[in-house]
Design a protein around this motif. Structure first.
Motif, PDB file in Angstrom:
ATOM      1  N   ILE B  61     118.123 -11.027 -24.340  1.00 40.78           N
ATOM      2  CA  ILE B  61     118.487  -9.741 -24.953  1.00 40.78           C
ATOM      3  C   ILE B  61     117.205  -9.008 -25.349  1.00 40.78           C
ATOM      4  O   ILE B  61     117.014  -7.821 -25.072  1.00 40.78           O
ATOM      5  CB  ILE B  61     119.389  -9.959 -26.191  1.00 40.78           C
ATOM      6  N   SER B  62     116.312  -9.750 -25.992  1.00 44.54           N
ATOM      7  CA  SER B  62     115.058  -9.161 -26.455  1.00 44.54           C
ATOM      8  C   SER B  62     114.265  -8.572 -25.289  1.00 44.54           C
ATOM      9  O   SER B  62     113.773  -7.453 -25.358  1.00 44.54           O
ATOM     10  CB  SER B  62     114.255 -10.256 -27.157  1.00 44.54           C
ATOM     11  N   ILE B  63     114.158  -9.340 -24.197  1.00 48.81           N
ATOM     12  CA  ILE B  63     113.334  -8.898 -23.065  1.00 48.81           C
ATOM     13  C   ILE B  63     114.005  -7.741 -22.323  1.00 48.81           C
ATOM     14  O   ILE B  63     113.394  -6.697 -22.092  1.00 48.81           O
ATOM     15  CB  ILE B  63     113.060 -10.075 -22.099  1.00 48.81           C
ATOM     16  N   PHE B  64     115.286  -7.912 -21.994  1.00 45.48           N
ATOM     17  CA  PHE B  64     115.920  -6.895 -21.139  1.00 45.48           C
ATOM     18  C   PHE B  64     116.230  -5.602 -21.883  1.00 45.48           C
ATOM     19  O   PHE B  64     116.080  -4.514 -21.322  1.00 45.48           O
ATOM     20  CB  PHE B  64     117.169  -7.461 -20.454  1.00 45.48           C
ATOM     21  N   ILE B  65     116.650  -5.700 -23.126  1.00 41.58           N
ATOM     22  CA  ILE B  65     116.926  -4.455 -23.858  1.00 41.58           C
ATOM     23  C   ILE B  65     115.625  -3.921 -24.466  1.00 41.58           C
ATOM     24  O   ILE B  65     115.337  -2.735 -24.395  1.00 41.58           O
ATOM     25  CB  ILE B  65     118.012  -4.668 -24.938  1.00 41.58           C
ATOM     26  N   GLY B  66     114.812  -4.823 -25.021  1.00 40.25           N
ATOM     27  CA  GLY B  66     113.564  -4.399 -25.692  1.00 40.25           C
ATOM     28  C   GLY B  66     112.589  -3.733 -24.748  1.00 40.25           C
ATOM     29  O   GLY B  66     111.970  -2.724 -25.090  1.00 40.25           O
ATOM     30  N   ALA B  67     112.442  -4.274 -23.526  1.00 41.88           N
ATOM     31  CA  ALA B  67     111.427  -3.745 -22.614  1.00 41.88           C
ATOM     32  C   ALA B  67     111.763  -2.347 -22.112  1.00 41.88           C
ATOM     33  O   ALA B  67     110.905  -1.665 -21.546  1.00 41.88           O
ATOM     34  CB  ALA B  67     111.244  -4.697 -21.439  1.00 41.88           C
ATOM     35  N   SER B  68     113.016  -1.925 -22.283  1.00 42.49           N
ATOM     36  CA  SER B  68     113.356  -0.567 -21.839  1.00 42.49           C
ATOM     37  C   SER B  68     113.702   0.331 -23.032  1.00 42.49           C
ATOM     38  O   SER B  68     114.115   1.473 -22.850  1.00 42.49           O
ATOM     39  CB  SER B  68     114.550  -0.618 -20.869  1.00 42.49           C
ATOM     40  N   LEU B  69     113.507  -0.174 -24.223  1.00 40.89           N
ATOM     41  CA  LEU B  69     114.005   0.513 -25.421  1.00 40.89           C
ATOM     42  C   LEU B  69     113.451   1.942 -25.556  1.00 40.89           C
ATOM     43  O   LEU B  69     114.211   2.899 -25.702  1.00 40.89           O
ATOM     44  CB  LEU B  69     113.645  -0.312 -26.662  1.00 40.89           C
ATOM     45  N   LEU B  70     112.129   2.084 -25.516  1.00 42.96           N
ATOM     46  CA  LEU B  70     111.532   3.416 -25.661  1.00 42.96           C
ATOM     47  C   LEU B  70     111.440   4.113 -24.309  1.00 42.96           C
ATOM     48  O   LEU B  70     111.620   5.328 -24.207  1.00 42.96           O
ATOM     49  CB  LEU B  70     110.139   3.310 -26.290  1.00 42.96           C
ATOM     50  N   TYR B  71     111.173   3.320 -23.250  1.00 42.92           N
ATOM     51  CA  TYR B  71     111.032   3.904 -21.918  1.00 42.92           C
ATOM     52  C   TYR B  71     112.300   4.654 -21.521  1.00 42.92           C
ATOM     53  O   TYR B  71     112.251   5.752 -20.992  1.00 42.92           O
ATOM     54  CB  TYR B  71     110.727   2.801 -20.902  1.00 42.92           C
ATOM     55  N   LYS B  72     113.444   4.040 -21.817  1.00 44.94           N
ATOM     56  CA  LYS B  72     114.723   4.651 -21.452  1.00 44.94           C
ATOM     57  C   LYS B  72     114.903   6.002 -22.154  1.00 44.94           C
ATOM     58  O   LYS B  72     115.399   6.955 -21.568  1.00 44.94           O
ATOM     59  CB  LYS B  72     115.856   3.697 -21.826  1.00 44.94           C
ATOM     60  N   GLU B  73     114.466   6.058 -23.400  1.00 47.94           N
ATOM     61  CA  GLU B  73     114.594   7.312 -24.160  1.00 47.94           C
ATOM     62  C   GLU B  73     113.708   8.398 -23.555  1.00 47.94           C
ATOM     63  O   GLU B  73     114.072   9.568 -23.534  1.00 47.94           O
ATOM     64  CB  GLU B  73     114.198   7.092 -25.620  1.00 47.94           C
ATOM     65  N   MET B  74     112.523   7.950 -23.066  1.00 51.95           N
ATOM     66  CA  MET B  74     111.618   8.932 -22.445  1.00 51.95           C
ATOM     67  C   MET B  74     112.146   9.335 -21.087  1.00 51.95           C
ATOM     68  O   MET B  74     112.164  10.510 -20.733  1.00 51.95           O
ATOM     69  CB  MET B  74     110.208   8.328 -22.304  1.00 51.95           C
ATOM     70  N   ASP B  75     112.605   8.337 -20.332  1.00 53.69           N
ATOM     71  CA  ASP B  75     113.072   8.583 -18.977  1.00 53.69           C
ATOM     72  C   ASP B  75     114.325   9.458 -18.971  1.00 53.69           C
ATOM     73  O   ASP B  75     114.455  10.379 -18.165  1.00 53.69           O
ATOM     74  CB  ASP B  75     113.350   7.235 -18.299  1.00 53.69           C
ATOM     75  N   LYS B  76     115.228   9.194 -19.892  1.00 52.88           N
ATOM     76  CA  LYS B  76     116.480   9.961 -19.936  1.00 52.88           C
ATOM     77  C   LYS B  76     116.331  11.241 -20.750  1.00 52.88           C
ATOM     78  O   LYS B  76     117.279  12.007 -20.889  1.00 52.88           O
ATOM     79  CB  LYS B  76     117.602   9.099 -20.512  1.00 52.88           C
ATOM     80  N   LYS B  77     115.166  11.430 -21.336  1.00 55.51           N
ATOM     81  CA  LYS B  77     114.817  12.654 -22.067  1.00 55.51           C
ATOM     82  C   LYS B  77     115.660  12.873 -23.317  1.00 55.51           C
ATOM     83  O   LYS B  77     115.740  13.996 -23.811  1.00 55.51           O
ATOM     84  CB  LYS B  77     114.901  13.868 -21.134  1.00 55.51           C
ATOM     85  N   THR B  78     116.296  11.827 -23.787  1.00 49.91           N
ATOM     86  CA  THR B  78     117.028  11.957 -25.046  1.00 49.91           C
ATOM     87  C   THR B  78     116.053  12.145 -26.211  1.00 49.91           C
ATOM     88  O   THR B  78     116.436  12.643 -27.264  1.00 49.91           O
ATOM     89  CB  THR B  78     117.876  10.700 -25.310  1.00 49.91           C
ATOM     90  N   LEU B  79     114.792  11.783 -25.954  1.00 54.85           N
ATOM     91  CA  LEU B  79     113.781  11.905 -27.011  1.00 54.85           C
ATOM     92  C   LEU B  79     113.483  13.357 -27.382  1.00 54.85           C
ATOM     93  O   LEU B  79     113.076  13.636 -28.503  1.00 54.85           O
ATOM     94  CB  LEU B  79     112.471  11.275 -26.522  1.00 54.85           C
ATOM     95  N   TYR B  80     113.649  14.268 -26.421  1.00 51.73           N
ATOM     96  CA  TYR B  80     113.278  15.666 -26.670  1.00 51.73           C
ATOM     97  C   TYR B  80     113.961  16.213 -27.927  1.00 51.73           C
ATOM     98  O   TYR B  80     113.327  16.828 -28.768  1.00 51.73           O
ATOM     99  CB  TYR B  80     113.644  16.557 -25.480  1.00 51.73           C
ATOM    100  N   THR B  81     115.269  16.003 -27.976  1.00 51.75           N
ATOM    101  CA  THR B  81     115.992  16.576 -29.114  1.00 51.75           C
ATOM    102  C   THR B  81     115.813  15.735 -30.376  1.00 51.75           C
ATOM    103  O   THR B  81     115.969  16.246 -31.479  1.00 51.75           O
ATOM    104  CB  THR B  81     117.493  16.715 -28.793  1.00 51.75           C
TER     105      THR B  81
END
Lengths: 316, 250
Positions: B61-81
């Protein structure tokens, strides 16, 4: 006099890319957007509009210069309390519903449940979101996402809205909704709206002032009437029933001429010249179909300025 | 807190989590099968297997969810808002981390309770040594997750997951990095591996699984030391993650 909502001084952003060297996305941008103003930010794709907007929102760090929102540095989270931002493609957590999304952003801003509920009611009413309040965003159309994006931008009732291409990808009804919303938010709630757009007709219709960005440089910022060459009013008359020889003769006296199925259209530099052309056309047996004062559209001015900048022509 | 709560909710609504939990439950129940082929050792095997399952599935869980935790937010652009709100970036990073750790804590607790219940059914009872092992497994996962979050701010999920997985494997055998045969003395490889020994966290400090399998509790002073070691390493990794994210252009 309301405080300036956005000010930038020497704002610049340079990206260093492998193989391409330095790419100057925004160069030395000095911009002032007053309070309670609708400001249109224009430029072609890659002109630097989105980068500028991201610097205003604290998402991208400037290479030089600074941006301020109501006098506070845009990097400062306190400045962003006054900002509502709608990205070009608004992305939200797909597993949330619009109501949950607004609640999430409301709580990020420290709003209590009562304030969030009131905000949702207002946003749902303004953006017609009531019917999809509890449906997950996954599967929403572009237009529906844009509405949710607007609702999020309104969270916290910020006095400044920064909208990146709010009309792109929307159908005519959607564009109209956005246009009316922008005008309403300025008029009824005193908001300042800074938005970028490719839809020049919309910009022309609702903006107080515009800024034109070419290759990262601001080549114009001012009111619609201040656009260079926009005061060059001319008169157009459309005439039917002229022989080819008569039309050619009149064309020689006019500032411009175009022949079409609906008759010959002549352009006169001023009213007197137009009157003389009309009298001559009637004397030669022509029928006057149309006589109107014409002004250069924003699109004409934008195209001309863009061309002058990219070909190194004279700057206005 | 709000970012953390939302991260937990996202994971709960993510089907991957249920698949992992199903595998964990199957492997815990399946441990009895190993007990049958180990005459007289079945309780020990079950305890060992339950603790190993918690460690491995927690790490997944730590590796698969953690390793994409911030990247996914950047990639999906949810971080903008999100980052255009009056929110500091480090608050976001720590919120995401806290949310994932809450998920791991809940998952670990669920696995510990079900393992304990299973042991009771088999006529044994989870004791202090079992709880110590669960606590240190949690600390190990806190550290591994911090590394995963740091990498998710800097690299792609696949590369990040590979690095965290390598660190997880080597972290359980850091002694090997230092105890090389004498003919390596003075070589570049020796220096490199010795440097790696000091950089890679020593995860075997958290492994008291074999003691717990035999029902032997370790000294609480050791547990306290291991918790402190894990907390300091985790704090350092999170500080670097926050710094890496602070000036990142989105």
């Amino acid at each position: 006099m309301p405080m300036d909502a956005v000010t930038t001084a020497g704002l610049s952003k340079t990206y260093h890319q492998l193989g391409r060297g330095a790419v100057h996305s925004v160069r030395d941008l000095d911009l002032v957007v007053g309070g309670n103003e609708i400001y249109g930010f224009l430029g072609r794709n890659g002109a630097g509009k989105t980068t500028t907007i991201k610097m205003l929102c604290g998402l991208v760090q400037p290479t030089a210069g600074e941006a301020r929102l109501f006098g506070k540095p845009a990097r400062d989270p306190a400045a962003r309390a006054a900002l509502g931002y709608l990205p070009e493609q608004p992305y939200f957590y797909e597993y949330l519903t619009p109501r949950e999304t607004v609640r999430f952003y409301g709580r990020l801003r420290g709003m209590d449940d009562g304030a969030i509920a009131a905000l949702w009611d207002r946003a749902a009413d303004l953006l017609d979101l009531g019917g999809v309040a509890d449906r997950r965003i996954r599967g929403f159309s572009k237009g529906m996402r844009q509405r949710v994006g607007f609702a999020v931008a309104l969270v916290g009732d910020p006095p400044l809205l920064v909208l990146d291409e709010p009309m792109s990808g929307l159908d005519p009804l959607g564009r109209r909704m956005v246009r009316e919303l922008i005008v309403r938010l300025r008029k009824e709630e005193g908001k300042t709206i800074f938005f970028s757009s490719h839809v020049l007709g919309d910009v022309e219709e609702i903006c107080d002032r515009v800024g034109i960005l070419v290759d990262g440089r601001l080549v114009f910022s001012g009111g619609m009437d201040d656009l260079p060459g926009r005061d060059m009013k001319r008169t157009e008359l459309r005439v039917a029933g002229l022989s080819r020889a008569d039309a050619a003769d009149l064309a020689a006296r006019a500032a411009g001429h175009a022949a079409g199925d609906g008759g010959d259209t002549f352009t006169a530099a001023d009213g007197d010249a137009a009157n003389a052309l009309a009298a001559e056309a009637l004397r030669r047996g022509g029928r006057l179909l149309e006589f109107r004062r014409a002004q250069e559209s924003l699109e004409d001015v934008f195209t001309r300025m863009q061309h002058a900048e990219t070909t190194g022509g004279a700057r206005p | 807190m709000i970012v953390a709560g939302n991260t937990l909710r996202e994971s709960v609504r993510d089907k991957v989590l249920y698949v992992l939990l199903l595998f964990a439950a199957t492997s815990i129940l399946g441990s009895k099968a190993l007990g049958w082929i180990s005459v007289g050792q079945d309780i020990k095997i079950v305890r060992d297997f339950c603790l190993a399952s918690m460690s491995v599935f927690g790490a997944l869980i730590s590796i698969f969810i953690g390793a994409s935790l911030l990247y996914k937010e950047m990639d999906k652009k949810t971080l903008y808002t999100i980052l255009s709100q009056p929110l500091r970036r480090h608050e976001f990073v720590l919120g995401k981390y806290a949310g994932l750790m809450a998920l791991i804590a809940v998952t670990l607790a669920a696995m510990a309770v079900s393992s304990g219940a299973y042991l009771l059914v088999l006529g044994s009872a989870p004791d202090v040594s079992f709880l110590q092992a669960v606590l240190l497994t949690f600390m190990k996962l806190a550290l591994v997750t911090a590394l995963a979050v740091l990498l998710s701010a800097a690299t792609s999920p696949i590369l990040g997951a590979l690095i965290v997985f390598s660190a997880y494997v080597f972290g359980h055998a850091t002694g090997v990095l230092r105890d090389l045969p004498p003919h390596f003395d003075g070589t570049f490889a020796k220096g490199l591996l010795e440097a790696a020994y000091y950089v890679i966290p020593n995860l075997s400090n958290f492994s008291i699984q074999s003691e717990a399998a035999n029902g032997v509790a370790v000294a609480w002073a050791y547990v306290g030391w291991a918790v402190l070691y894990g907390a300091l390493y985790t704090a350092a990794l999170l500080a670097v993650a926050c710094l890496a994210f602070e000036r990142k252009d989105l």
